[in-house]
Design an enzyme around this catalytic site. Structure first.
Site, PDB file in Angstrom:
ATOM      1  N   LYS A   1     -12.459 -38.817  14.707  1.00  0.00           N
ATOM      2  CA  LYS A   1     -11.478 -37.957  15.371  1.00  0.00           C
ATOM      3  C   LYS A   1     -11.996 -36.571  16.512  1.00  0.00           C
ATOM      4  O   LYS A   1     -12.467 -35.709  15.247  1.00  0.00           O
ATOM      5  CB  LYS A   1     -10.669 -37.321  13.670  1.00  0.00           C
ATOM      6  CG  LYS A   1     -10.664 -38.882  12.953  1.00  0.00           C
ATOM      7  CD  LYS A   1     -11.156 -38.647  11.832  1.00  0.00           C
ATOM      8  CE  LYS A   1     -10.952 -39.749  10.542  1.00  0.00           C
ATOM      9  NZ  LYS A   1     -10.327 -40.434  10.676  1.00  0.00           N
TER      10      LYS A   1
ATOM     11  N   LYS B   1     -12.814 -33.967   4.699  1.00  0.00           N
ATOM     12  CA  LYS B   1     -14.242 -34.119   4.150  1.00  0.00           C
ATOM     13  C   LYS B   1     -14.983 -33.212   4.897  1.00  0.00           C
ATOM     14  O   LYS B   1     -15.699 -32.942   5.671  1.00  0.00           O
ATOM     15  CB  LYS B   1     -14.338 -34.860   5.027  1.00  0.00           C
ATOM     16  CG  LYS B   1     -13.905 -36.722   4.577  1.00  0.00           C
ATOM     17  CD  LYS B   1     -12.712 -36.711   5.292  1.00  0.00           C
ATOM     18  CE  LYS B   1     -11.922 -38.526   5.295  1.00  0.00           C
ATOM     19  NZ  LYS B   1     -10.922 -38.744   5.962  1.00  0.00           N
TER      20      LYS B   1
ATOM     21  N   HIS C   1      -7.122 -35.578   2.355  1.00  0.00           N
ATOM     22  CA  HIS C   1      -7.825 -36.520   3.218  1.00  0.00           C
ATOM     23  C   HIS C   1      -9.268 -35.680   3.426  1.00  0.00           C
ATOM     24  O   HIS C   1      -9.927 -36.356   5.109  1.00  0.00           O
ATOM     25  CB  HIS C   1      -6.973 -36.922   4.544  1.00  0.00           C
ATOM     26  CG  HIS C   1      -7.475 -38.231   5.081  1.00  0.00           C
ATOM     27  ND1 HIS C   1      -7.172 -37.924   7.352  1.00  0.00           N
ATOM     28  CD2 HIS C   1      -7.772 -38.963   4.739  1.00  0.00           C
ATOM     29  CE1 HIS C   1      -8.387 -39.651   8.095  1.00  0.00           C
ATOM     30  NE2 HIS C   1      -8.115 -39.713   6.301  1.00  0.00           N
TER      31      HIS C   1
ATOM     32  N   ASP D   1     -11.497 -29.302  29.162  1.00  0.00           N
ATOM     33  CA  ASP D   1     -11.715 -28.593  29.822  1.00  0.00           C
ATOM     34  C   ASP D   1     -12.967 -27.960  29.204  1.00  0.00           C
ATOM     35  O   ASP D   1     -13.111 -26.260  30.197  1.00  0.00           O
ATOM     36  CB  ASP D   1     -10.760 -27.204  30.262  1.00  0.00           C
ATOM     37  CG  ASP D   1      -9.828 -28.026  30.688  1.00  0.00           C
ATOM     38  OD1 ASP D   1      -9.604 -28.751  31.432  1.00  0.00           O
ATOM     39  OD2 ASP D   1      -8.492 -27.216  30.670  1.00  0.00           O
TER      40      ASP D   1
ATOM     41  N   ASP E   1     -24.567 -23.397  -0.718  1.00  0.00           N
ATOM     42  CA  ASP E   1     -24.644 -22.242  -0.723  1.00  0.00           C
ATOM     43  C   ASP E   1     -24.097 -21.063  -0.318  1.00  0.00           C
ATOM     44  O   ASP E   1     -24.463 -19.642   0.299  1.00  0.00           O
ATOM     45  CB  ASP E   1     -25.778 -21.629  -0.442  1.00  0.00           C
ATOM     46  CG  ASP E   1     -27.341 -22.349  -1.436  1.00  0.00           C
ATOM     47  OD1 ASP E   1     -25.902 -22.660  -2.770  1.00  0.00           O
ATOM     48  OD2 ASP E   1     -28.521 -22.729  -1.399  1.00  0.00           O
TER      49      ASP E   1
ATOM     50  N   HIS F   1     -13.903 -44.724  14.052  1.00  0.00           N
ATOM     51  CA  HIS F   1     -13.339 -43.676  12.695  1.00  0.00           C
ATOM     52  C   HIS F   1     -13.775 -42.511  13.496  1.00  0.00           C
ATOM     53  O   HIS F   1     -12.940 -41.408  12.238  1.00  0.00           O
ATOM     54  CB  HIS F   1     -13.810 -43.715  11.524  1.00  0.00           C
ATOM     55  CG  HIS F   1     -13.005 -44.103  10.125  1.00  0.00           C
ATOM     56  ND1 HIS F   1     -13.143 -42.051   9.829  1.00  0.00           N
ATOM     57  CD2 HIS F   1     -11.539 -44.137  10.437  1.00  0.00           C
ATOM     58  CE1 HIS F   1     -12.772 -42.654   8.675  1.00  0.00           C
ATOM     59  NE2 HIS F   1     -11.267 -43.163   8.562  1.00  0.00           N
TER      60      HIS F   1
END
Length: 458
Positions: free
Chosen positions: A377, A199, A197, A382, A204, A375
């Site tokens: 996440k 991404k 899952h 603090d 370079d 979508h």
């Protein structure tokens, strides 16, 4: 016999009972379902220790060469946990750009790809064959023709709807494309539940991207029913070495090729990096003995003194995470969660409603995002520690999927994440304002409770 197999696996009692109920009451479907996605492969070592050492050695050398890296004492426990369990070394960050919309993110990505001179590494759950996917593929093909090495990992299940001709065209143009844990019934049927899952993109060895956006047009235009809101982070500095290591480990798994050449870890001028910004790239998956990212969430929640803000498209928390959130709220910590008003997965939404109500009853402020599907996440706490990546607050991300998050230790980055959360909160409404959600009818509550039983399997 199937129930005995479930019992002998010694997994969490809640998940064990969920499987037993499914197998007992719906035996044929339940057994097939268990064979496909229920068999536990967490104890399998997908990469040998010797190969892991070779793949890690280069990033360790870069860690040593970056010079003195002052670590924040108040977060040393969290940092040490990631180092000891995940070999996630703390690196300096030079620049950090946070993207909250697909348009600006993909413009930046296209620009960085266009300036690539040596290699482009892409680790993506979905590479869609829509207009955006075709545009990115054309640019990658052009770079490959210029002699730039292009390697792409895509998830087999995530790209089930992508025509094989689209992938083959990339390969014909010299791009190395590998699928992660391909599912060929019946041989690899038990692998369908364990998906990559992540991404991640490395260009370079100097520029990295990590977050929640796949390469698909919906991240720019949304779907036919609602716009999409997501978060992606662009990073430069020594921390890209850690992102490169994560990709090359995945590449070894799918291609069995050890890549550790010095050119994939170019020298970075660490003096230009902001010494106050430290980050760790943390990966987790069913091939490791511990759910590292989940443990990181729990540790941050336990250490919070003032606030914890979380965004997640799905909220099916494991017991340790839910307990930590409720305990923090009870201790007076300002705990806020943003989830979508409408989900793209109806069963997951129904299963999550009771968890959200339980959180509200414990003193957590739950907000429902009303301007489309969020979508994103992320977590920030603090004014110092924050994280963004591919990990949802649910059983699947914490226990079954291969995920990747960046954990920042920086006041500047935390304040930017906090502002991003505040912007999303203005587009949201408190769950407590929705009487139908907080006080559903008997049959709605019964249905939610039944679906909740299956939440460890979703």
């Amino acid at each position: 016999m199937t129930i005995i197999h479930v019992l002998m696996d010694n997994r969490h009692p809640v998940k064990t009972m969920a499987w037993i109920l499914v197998i007992y009451f719906v035996p044929v479907v339940g057994i097939v379902f268990y064979l496909l996605i229920g068999i536990n492969t967490r104890r399998e070592k997908l990469v040998s220790g010797r190969s892991m050492n070779q793949l890690t050695r280069r990033s360790m050398l870069e860690f040593v060469e970056q010079g003195n890296t002052p670590l924040p004492e108040e977060r040393r426990t969290l940092i040490n946990m990631f180092v000891n369990q995940n070999s996630a070394l703390p690196f300096k960050v030079a620049t950090t750009d946070i993207f909250t919309d697909g348009s600006s993110y993909f413009l930046s990505l296209v620009s960085d790809i266009a300036h690539a001179t040596d290699h482009i590494h892409i680790d993506m759950y979905i590479l869609e064959n829509d207009p955006l996917g075709m545009l990115i593929s054309d640019i990658l093909i052009d770079k490959s023709r210029q002699g730039v090495e292009v390697r792409i990992i895509i998830d087999d299940v995530g790209c089930w709807n992508v025509p094989s001709r689209f992938i083959e065209h990339l390969r014909e143009e010299g791009i190395e494309v590998r699928t992660f844990l391909p599912v060929h019934f019946i041989t690899f049927a038990s692998k369908v539940n364990y998906r990559n899952h992540r991404k991640m993109i490395v260009i370079d060895g100097k520029v990295g991207y990590i977050g929640g956006m796949n390469i698909a047009l919906r991240y720019i235009k949304g779907t036919a029913t609602m716009p999409w809101r997501d978060t992606m982070v662009r990073i430069t500095g020594s921390v890209v070495c850690s992102l490169q290591r994560a990709f090359l480990i995945d590449w070894y798994f799918v291609d069995r090729t050890l890549i550790s050449d010095r050119k994939y870890y170019p020298t970075v001028d660490v003096q230009s990096a902001d010494s106050n910004s430290i980050a760790q790239i943390v990966t987790s998956g069913p091939d490791t003995p511990n759910p590292e990212i989940m443990q990181g969430y729990v540790q941050i929640i336990h250490e919070a003194r003032r606030y914890i803000y979380i965004e997640s498209p799905y909220f099916l928390p494991t017991e340790p995470v839910l307990f930590a959130l409720k305990a923090a709220a009870s201790a007076g910590v300002d705990v806020r969660i943003i989830c979508p008003m409408r989900s793209d997965a109806c069963f997951v939404e129904w299963a999550g409603r009771s968890y959200l109500r339980e959180a509200v009853e414990a003193g957590v402020n739950v907000y429902l995002y009303t301007e489309g599907f969020i979508h994103s996440k992320m977590l920030v706490s603090d004014d110092y520690v924050s994280t963004c990546g591919s990990t949802n607050v649910d059983f699947r991300s914490f226990e079954n999927n291969f995920e990747a998050n960046v954990f920042f230790y920086s006041t500047d980055i935390a304040l930017r994440m906090k502002q991003m959360f505040a912007d999303d909160q203005r587009r949201s409404r408190l769950l407590s304002d929705f009487s139908s959600r907080m006080h559903p009818t008997f049959f709605h509550r019964l249905w939610e409770s039944l679906i909740r039983l299956l939440s460890p399997l979703m």
